[in-house]
Write a protein that holds these residues in place. Structure first.
Motif, PDB file in Angstrom:
ATOM      1  N   THR A 101      15.921  83.389  49.320  1.00  0.00           N
ATOM      2  CA  THR A 101      16.785  83.615  48.162  1.00  0.00           C
ATOM      3  C   THR A 101      16.835  85.101  47.865  1.00  0.00           C
ATOM      4  O   THR A 101      15.805  85.771  47.876  1.00  0.00           O
ATOM      5  CB  THR A 101      16.270  82.847  46.931  1.00  0.00           C
ATOM      6  OG1 THR A 101      14.890  83.165  46.726  1.00  0.00           O
ATOM      7  CG2 THR A 101      16.423  81.355  47.107  1.00  0.00           C
ATOM      8  N   PHE A 102      18.034  85.594  47.587  1.00  0.00           N
ATOM      9  CA  PHE A 102      18.201  87.037  47.404  1.00  0.00           C
ATOM     10  C   PHE A 102      19.533  87.309  46.715  1.00  0.00           C
ATOM     11  O   PHE A 102      20.344  86.396  46.506  1.00  0.00           O
ATOM     12  CB  PHE A 102      18.146  87.760  48.757  1.00  0.00           C
ATOM     13  CG  PHE A 102      19.073  87.193  49.799  1.00  0.00           C
ATOM     14  CD1 PHE A 102      20.399  87.589  49.877  1.00  0.00           C
ATOM     15  CD2 PHE A 102      18.618  86.235  50.699  1.00  0.00           C
ATOM     16  CE1 PHE A 102      21.253  87.065  50.828  1.00  0.00           C
ATOM     17  CE2 PHE A 102      19.468  85.684  51.657  1.00  0.00           C
ATOM     18  CZ  PHE A 102      20.783  86.112  51.722  1.00  0.00           C
ATOM     19  N   LEU A 124      14.668  87.557  45.618  1.00  0.00           N
ATOM     20  CA  LEU A 124      14.661  87.073  44.243  1.00  0.00           C
ATOM     21  C   LEU A 124      13.794  85.835  44.173  1.00  0.00           C
ATOM     22  O   LEU A 124      13.829  84.990  45.071  1.00  0.00           O
ATOM     23  CB  LEU A 124      16.097  86.739  43.828  1.00  0.00           C
ATOM     24  CG  LEU A 124      16.367  86.328  42.383  1.00  0.00           C
ATOM     25  CD1 LEU A 124      16.179  87.530  41.452  1.00  0.00           C
ATOM     26  CD2 LEU A 124      17.782  85.775  42.246  1.00  0.00           C
ATOM     27  N   GLY A 125      13.014  85.726  43.102  1.00  0.00           N
ATOM     28  CA  GLY A 125      12.173  84.554  42.939  1.00  0.00           C
ATOM     29  C   GLY A 125      11.310  84.682  41.707  1.00  0.00           C
ATOM     30  O   GLY A 125      11.817  84.828  40.595  1.00  0.00           O
ATOM     31  N   CYS A 173      13.287  83.960  38.380  1.00  0.00           N
ATOM     32  CA  CYS A 173      14.306  84.882  37.860  1.00  0.00           C
ATOM     33  C   CYS A 173      15.692  84.597  38.432  1.00  0.00           C
ATOM     34  O   CYS A 173      15.836  84.126  39.553  1.00  0.00           O
ATOM     35  CB  CYS A 173      13.943  86.322  38.226  1.00  0.00           C
ATOM     36  SG  CYS A 173      12.381  86.902  37.530  1.00  0.00           S
ATOM     37  N   SER A 174      16.692  84.950  37.639  1.00  0.00           N
ATOM     38  CA  SER A 174      18.065  85.052  38.130  1.00  0.00           C
ATOM     39  C   SER A 174      18.544  86.471  37.880  1.00  0.00           C
ATOM     40  O   SER A 174      17.929  87.224  37.123  1.00  0.00           O
ATOM     41  CB  SER A 174      18.985  84.038  37.438  1.00  0.00           C
ATOM     42  OG  SER A 174      18.961  84.210  36.027  1.00  0.00           O
ATOM     43  N   ASP A 175      19.672  86.836  38.515  1.00  0.00           N
ATOM     44  CA  ASP A 175      20.157  88.218  38.439  1.00  0.00           C
ATOM     45  C   ASP A 175      21.637  88.219  38.820  1.00  0.00           C
ATOM     46  O   ASP A 175      21.987  87.875  39.949  1.00  0.00           O
ATOM     47  CB  ASP A 175      19.340  89.086  39.407  1.00  0.00           C
ATOM     48  CG  ASP A 175      19.640  90.571  39.296  1.00  0.00           C
ATOM     49  OD1 ASP A 175      20.465  90.962  38.455  1.00  0.00           O
ATOM     50  OD2 ASP A 175      19.031  91.347  40.062  1.00  0.00           O
ATOM     51  N   LEU A 232       4.814  84.021  52.569  1.00  0.00           N
ATOM     52  CA  LEU A 232       4.693  82.714  51.928  1.00  0.00           C
ATOM     53  C   LEU A 232       5.755  82.528  50.847  1.00  0.00           C
ATOM     54  O   LEU A 232       6.402  81.480  50.764  1.00  0.00           O
ATOM     55  CB  LEU A 232       3.299  82.545  51.322  1.00  0.00           C
ATOM     56  CG  LEU A 232       2.131  82.371  52.294  1.00  0.00           C
ATOM     57  CD1 LEU A 232       0.816  82.315  51.528  1.00  0.00           C
ATOM     58  CD2 LEU A 232       2.309  81.102  53.131  1.00  0.00           C
ATOM     59  N   ARG A 233       5.935  83.552  50.005  1.00  0.00           N
ATOM     60  CA  ARG A 233       6.842  83.431  48.863  1.00  0.00           C
ATOM     61  C   ARG A 233       8.307  83.548  49.251  1.00  0.00           C
ATOM     62  O   ARG A 233       9.192  83.132  48.493  1.00  0.00           O
ATOM     63  CB  ARG A 233       6.491  84.490  47.816  1.00  0.00           C
ATOM     64  CG  ARG A 233       5.226  84.171  47.028  1.00  0.00           C
ATOM     65  CD  ARG A 233       4.800  85.317  46.144  1.00  0.00           C
ATOM     66  NE  ARG A 233       5.889  85.831  45.330  1.00  0.00           N
ATOM     67  CZ  ARG A 233       5.802  86.935  44.595  1.00  0.00           C
ATOM     68  NH1 ARG A 233       4.676  87.633  44.582  1.00  0.00           N
ATOM     69  NH2 ARG A 233       6.833  87.341  43.882  1.00  0.00           N
ATOM     70  N   MET A 234       8.594  84.099  50.427  1.00  0.00           N
ATOM     71  CA  MET A 234       9.973  84.378  50.797  1.00  0.00           C
ATOM     72  C   MET A 234      10.780  83.099  51.031  1.00  0.00           C
ATOM     73  O   MET A 234      11.986  83.058  50.784  1.00  0.00           O
ATOM     74  CB  MET A 234       9.988  85.254  52.059  1.00  0.00           C
ATOM     75  CG  MET A 234      11.316  85.872  52.355  1.00  0.00           C
ATOM     76  SD  MET A 234      11.191  87.360  53.386  1.00  0.00           S
ATOM     77  CE  MET A 234       9.981  86.903  54.596  1.00  0.00           C
ATOM     78  N   ILE A 235      10.128  82.031  51.495  1.00  0.00           N
ATOM     79  CA  ILE A 235      10.814  80.769  51.750  1.00  0.00           C
ATOM     80  C   ILE A 235      10.540  79.831  50.585  1.00  0.00           C
ATOM     81  O   ILE A 235       9.411  79.405  50.349  1.00  0.00           O
ATOM     82  CB  ILE A 235      10.334  80.128  53.065  1.00  0.00           C
ATOM     83  CG1 ILE A 235      10.471  81.126  54.222  1.00  0.00           C
ATOM     84  CG2 ILE A 235      11.128  78.856  53.337  1.00  0.00           C
ATOM     85  CD1 ILE A 235      11.881  81.616  54.470  1.00  0.00           C
ATOM     86  N   LYS A 236      11.569  79.508  49.844  1.00  0.00           N
ATOM     87  CA  LYS A 236      11.418  78.695  48.635  1.00  0.00           C
ATOM     88  C   LYS A 236      11.449  77.204  48.980  1.00  0.00           C
ATOM     89  O   LYS A 236      12.179  76.773  49.880  1.00  0.00           O
ATOM     90  CB  LYS A 236      12.541  79.017  47.635  1.00  0.00           C
ATOM     91  CG  LYS A 236      12.693  80.505  47.285  1.00  0.00           C
ATOM     92  CD  LYS A 236      11.426  81.095  46.696  1.00  0.00           C
ATOM     93  CE  LYS A 236      11.644  82.491  46.127  1.00  0.00           C
ATOM     94  NZ  LYS A 236      11.894  83.522  47.151  1.00  0.00           N
TER      95      LYS A 236
END
Length: 368
Positions: free
Chosen positions: A326-327, A303-304, A235-237, A138-142
C-alpha cells in the motif's frame, strides 16, 4: 499478532540473533496490537528466537496493553522505578544471563544513543544489528484486516476533502478551512489526523509542504488540500487541488499535466512492475510538458501504520510491486508565483493490478 511475532522469531533464529528489542510506537503496535505514545518514557518489546516475548511500558499503560489483546508478560514501571534494572532482572529470571545476549536486533534509526548506552550497561558486550530492514519487509505487505481498515481510513479522507471544498468562500483563511475539516472528522469519530492538515491558497499552493496560515481566499486561487486520518492505528493520505471561481490557462495546463502523470503512474501499478517505474513514468510526462524542474519530490511513499513508510517510490527503487503493498501516488508541479498542483491517491496492489482506495473526483473543479 501471533503470526507476526512468529515471523520475527523465525528470522532471529535463522540469522542466529539472540533477541530483538523494538522501541518505536509503530513496530510495537504492529507486533503487539498495543498502540502507545509514551512521550519520554520507555516503551519496548523484546522478541526471542524461542522464548515468549516481553513488553515493557509505563505502569499507567498496562491495562490498555492487556485490553489490546497482549497476553504475554508485561513489565510495568512507575516514574520512580528504573525500567532498565527491571529488564535485567526479568531476563535473569528467565535464565537469560546478561552475557547470553550477544547480538541484539534494534531499530538503529530510532534507538537513542543514551538508550543504547543503557542497553549495553545491562547486556555487557552486546552487539547491535539493524532490525529495520526486516520490520520494513514484514510491514510492507498488508493482510486483509489491515487493508479493510485502510479502505475505511481512505473513505474518511475523501470525506475530509469534500468538507474542505464546501468550506471555501471568498475571504476565508486557510486555517479556518483546516478547522472546519478537522471538526467534521472528529464528529465522525476520528481522534487524530495522520499529519498536520494542509490547506494552501494561491501562490502558497506552490510550496510542496507549505504551512497553512491567515492567507485569505481570492478569486483565481488554486487551492491545495493534503490531509489524512488515523483509524485504528492506520493512516490515509489524499491530496486534491481545485481552483476558486476561475482558472487561468497556465493553471489548467499544469493541472492537466499532473493529472495525466498520475493516471499514467496508476496504470503501471501492477504486480511485478519495478517500483521505480512509477516515478519514471510520471516524471517523463511532466518533463515532456516542460515542467520537469518543478517536480521536486518522489512520486509517492509507503502507507500504513505510519504515513510515510516502505516502500519508497523513488526512480532508483528496483524492488517489484507485490500484492498487499500500500502506498501513495502523488506527482506535483509547483511554480513560484503561480501556485502548485498535486493529485494524490492511496493505492493497494492486488493479484491482477491495483485498487485505488481514495475515490474523490480528480477532474479540475472550479469552486463557485
Amino acid at each position: 499478532m501471533q503470526v507476526r511475532l512468529e515471523k520475527l522469531s523465525s528470522w532471529l533464529k535463522q540469522e542466529s540473533i539472540d533477541a530483538a528489542f523494538l522501541t518505536s510506537t509503530a513496530n510495537v503496535f504492529y507486533l503487539s496490537g498495543f498502540l502507545c505514545h509514551p512521550h519520554e518514557r520507555l516503551l519496548g518489546l523484546f522478541v526471542f528466537p524461542e522464548a515468549e516475548p516481553l513488553l515493557i511500558c509505563p505502569q499507567m499503560e498496562v491495562k490498555q496493553a492487556k485490553n489490546a489483546g497482549w497476553s504475554y508478560e508485561i513489565l510495568g514501571y512507575d516514574d520512580t522505578q528504573n525500567p532498565w534494572e527491571m529488564i535485567r532482572d526479568a531476563l535473569t529470571s528467565r535464565k537469560i544471563q546478561p552475557n547470553g545476549v550477544r547480538t541484539l536486533a534494534v531499530e538503529k534509526d530510532h534507538l537513542s544513543y543514551r538508550r543504547a548506552e543503557l542497553l549495553m550497561s545491562i547486556l555487557p558486550g552486546v552487539r547491535f544489528i539493524s532490525a529495520e530492514d526486516q520490520m520494513h519487509q514484514l510491514r510492507m505487505i498488508k493482510d486483509s484486516k489491515e487493508i479493510g481498515i485502510m479502505r475505511e481510513a481512505a473513505r474518511l479522507a475523501d470525506y475530509g476533502v469534500e468538507v474542505g471544498f464546501s468550506a471555501l468562500k471568498e475571504g476565508v483563511t486557510e486555517m479556518e478551512v483546516v478547522a472546519v475539516i478537522e471538526k467534521e472528522l472528529k464528529q465522525k469519530g476520528i481522534q487524530s489526523m495522520a499529519f498536520s492538515t494542509m490547506v494552501l491558497f494561491g501562490e502558497k499552493s506552490g510550496l510542496p509542504h507549505g504551512i497553512p496560515g491567515n492567507r485569505r481566499l481570492q478569486e483565481g486561487d488554486l487551492v491545495l488540500f493534503d490531509l489524512g486520518v488515523v483509524l485504528e492505528g492506520y493512516c490515509s493520505d489524499i491530496t486534491r487541488t481545485v481552483a476558486y471561481r476561475s482558472a487561468g490557462e497556465q493553471q489548467r495546463e499544469i493541472y492537466e499535466t499532473v493529472l495525466q502523470a498520475q493516471l499514467s503512474a496508476l496504470d503501471a501499478c501492477k504486480p511485478g512492475t519495478p517500483i521505480g517505474e512509477l516515478d519514471k513514468t510520471a516524471r517523463k510526462l511532466i518533463e515532456k510538458a516542460g515542467y520537469g524542474k518543478y517536480f521536486p519530490h518522489r512520486v509517492g511513499h509507503g502507507l500504513g501504520i505510519e504515513v510515510h513508510e516502505y516502500p519508497s517510490l523513488t526512480s532508483t527503487n528496483t524492488q517489484p510491486l507485490q500484492p498487499g503493498m500500500t502506498f501513495t501516488v502523488e506527482p506535483g508541479i509547483y511554480v513560484e508565483g503561480v501556485g502548485g498542483v498535486r493529485i494524490e491517491d492511496d493505492v493497494m496492489i492486488t493479484e491482477e493490478g491495483c485498487e485505488i482506495l481514495t475515490n474523490f473526483s480528480k477532474e479540475l473543479l472550479i469552486i463557485r
